[in-house]
Design a protein around this motif. Sequence first.
Motif, mmCIF file in Angstrom:
data_model
loop_
_atom_site.group_PDB
_atom_site.id
_atom_site.type_symbol
_atom_site.label_atom_id
_atom_site.label_comp_id
_atom_site.label_asym_id
_atom_site.label_seq_id
_atom_site.Cartn_x
_atom_site.Cartn_y
_atom_site.Cartn_z
ATOM 1 N N ASP A 225 27.324 71.578 104.047
ATOM 2 C CA ASP A 225 26.318 71.149 104.191
ATOM 3 C C ASP A 225 25.240 71.283 102.942
ATOM 4 O OD1 ASP A 225 24.374 70.065 106.134
ATOM 5 O OD2 ASP A 225 23.570 71.978 106.621
ATOM 6 N N ASN A 226 25.993 71.473 101.944
ATOM 7 C CA ASN A 226 25.208 71.585 100.769
ATOM 8 C C ASN A 226 24.866 70.646 99.834
ATOM 9 O OD1 ASN A 226 25.593 74.359 101.224
ATOM 10 N ND2 ASN A 226 27.442 74.287 100.181
ATOM 11 N N GLY A 227 25.056 69.196 100.303
ATOM 12 C CA GLY A 227 24.626 67.935 99.599
ATOM 13 C C GLY A 227 25.708 67.668 98.440
ATOM 14 N N ARG A 228 25.085 66.569 97.783
ATOM 15 C CA ARG A 228 26.139 66.417 96.559
ATOM 16 C C ARG A 228 25.051 66.163 95.304
ATOM 17 N NH1 ARG A 228 31.161 63.610 97.825
ATOM 18 N NH2 ARG A 228 31.044 62.542 96.031
ATOM 19 N N VAL A 229 25.613 66.833 94.294
ATOM 20 C CA VAL A 229 24.662 66.476 93.167
ATOM 21 C C VAL A 229 25.269 65.588 92.112
ATOM 22 C CG1 VAL A 229 25.964 68.467 91.783
ATOM 23 C CG2 VAL A 229 23.364 67.862 91.283
ATOM 24 N N GLY A 230 24.331 64.810 91.526
ATOM 25 C CA GLY A 230 24.728 64.083 90.201
ATOM 26 C C GLY A 230 23.949 64.164 89.136
ATOM 27 N N VAL A 231 24.552 63.894 88.122
ATOM 28 C CA VAL A 231 23.739 63.659 86.652
ATOM 29 C C VAL A 231 23.794 62.415 85.848
ATOM 30 C CG1 VAL A 231 23.816 66.447 86.380
ATOM 31 C CG2 VAL A 231 25.511 64.809 85.443
ATOM 32 N N GLY A 232 22.710 62.293 85.380
ATOM 33 C CA GLY A 232 22.608 60.976 84.599
ATOM 34 C C GLY A 232 21.906 61.181 83.263
ATOM 35 N N SER A 377 19.099 64.796 87.391
ATOM 36 C CA SER A 377 19.677 65.273 88.337
ATOM 37 C C SER A 377 19.379 64.760 89.723
ATOM 38 C CB SER A 377 20.022 66.759 88.368
ATOM 39 O OG SER A 377 20.252 67.443 87.164
ATOM 40 N N CYS A 378 20.230 64.406 90.466
ATOM 41 C CA CYS A 378 19.857 64.161 91.996
ATOM 42 C C CYS A 378 20.698 64.706 93.018
ATOM 43 C CB CYS A 378 20.065 62.311 92.046
ATOM 44 S SG CYS A 378 20.107 61.733 93.612
#
Length: 384
Positions: A225-232, A377-378
């Motif tokens: 339940d921790n979500g997903r992180v992305g970086v750009g 970051s998203c």
Amino acid sequence: MRSKADVTQSPNVAAVIVCAGRGERSGLAYNKIFYHIGKKTVLETVLDNVFLSCIKRAVVVAAGSDISVARELCAAYPAVTVCEGGATRFESVFNGLNAVGNCDIVVIHDGARPFAAPQLFDSAVTSALDHGSGIAAVPTVDTIKRVDDEKITQSIKREGLYNIQTPQAFKYSDILKAYNAVKNDQTVTDDSEVYARAGFVPVVVQGSYDNKKLTTPRDFTGGNDNGRVGVGFDVHRLVSGRKLILGGVQIPYEKGLDGHSDADVLTHAIMDAMLSAAGLPDIGVLFPDSDPSLLGISSLVLLDNVKQRVEDADYKIVNISAVVMAQAPKLAPHIQHIRQSLADRLCVNSADINVSATTTELLGIIGNGDGIAASASCILEGAC
Ligand code: MG
């Protein structure tokens, strides 16, 4: 909860894995036990944990419509047999208990709890050897109230309250006796209640807050339940004769960023962060600078496209955090405008899009004014 018995002394321990529910709340088009967590299904993850414990064999109880898929999956486990469940959980467990046959200890476990560790199975079995039963449970952390007609009518002291989980381990002869005595009572919600109604005293062992039962669509966004992180990250060269666009906002300055599109470096970094979090290809792949139709295009139009791709993958934005690295111009007066521009385009609250700005203290290609860079970051969560 003391551990006296030695589970390594080879008691005959079997498991009943209950997988016969329809799992309608999961939002999946198939039984959630067949959902993949990484390379393995939920059911395989459960079985792998079971066989890392002292449990020697298992019966998987599956719905009639899932029997053939379950058998195919369980073919890789020589110590597993599959039997058909009933119309209720009670019936399914009862079928499983009869199918598993005589043993010293039987461990009953929900097939939708893949995060129960081998040590938890061992701990439940040890308690069953010592005390007749071992029920995984954790102290309740939420405040509990009784609510009638939407009004709180009673505050219940949390002290002594536990959330009951599986695995639940029992002496086989006792739980079978209990199931035969209680019959098919629809009001019982778990095996410890069947056991207690037959006059036995269930004993708890320390469960785990990670031992979550996968239930709702949000449980199926990576298995947690921790979500997903992305970086750009992106950088563009500053040149004369171009507009400076950041987050879709034109910033007054003597130079602008060079690129195939409008070279909005901040929006590019944000798009890559969103795509990365969703596990999708980056903007270099999706919007190549060899595509003449993208010449001079507003990056906000590309952001619309990325937003749609993320939504099509069943994700929604939790928040975005970005930093623009520029020696000049000063961006502080424009930050709120930029945040609102991006929030409007992504249909989120501006509080969920934070943008900061920094110089690089005159160092490097940013510091000497050759270019502007941005990093973002998203975090995404499953849309439900
Ligand atoms: Mg770029």
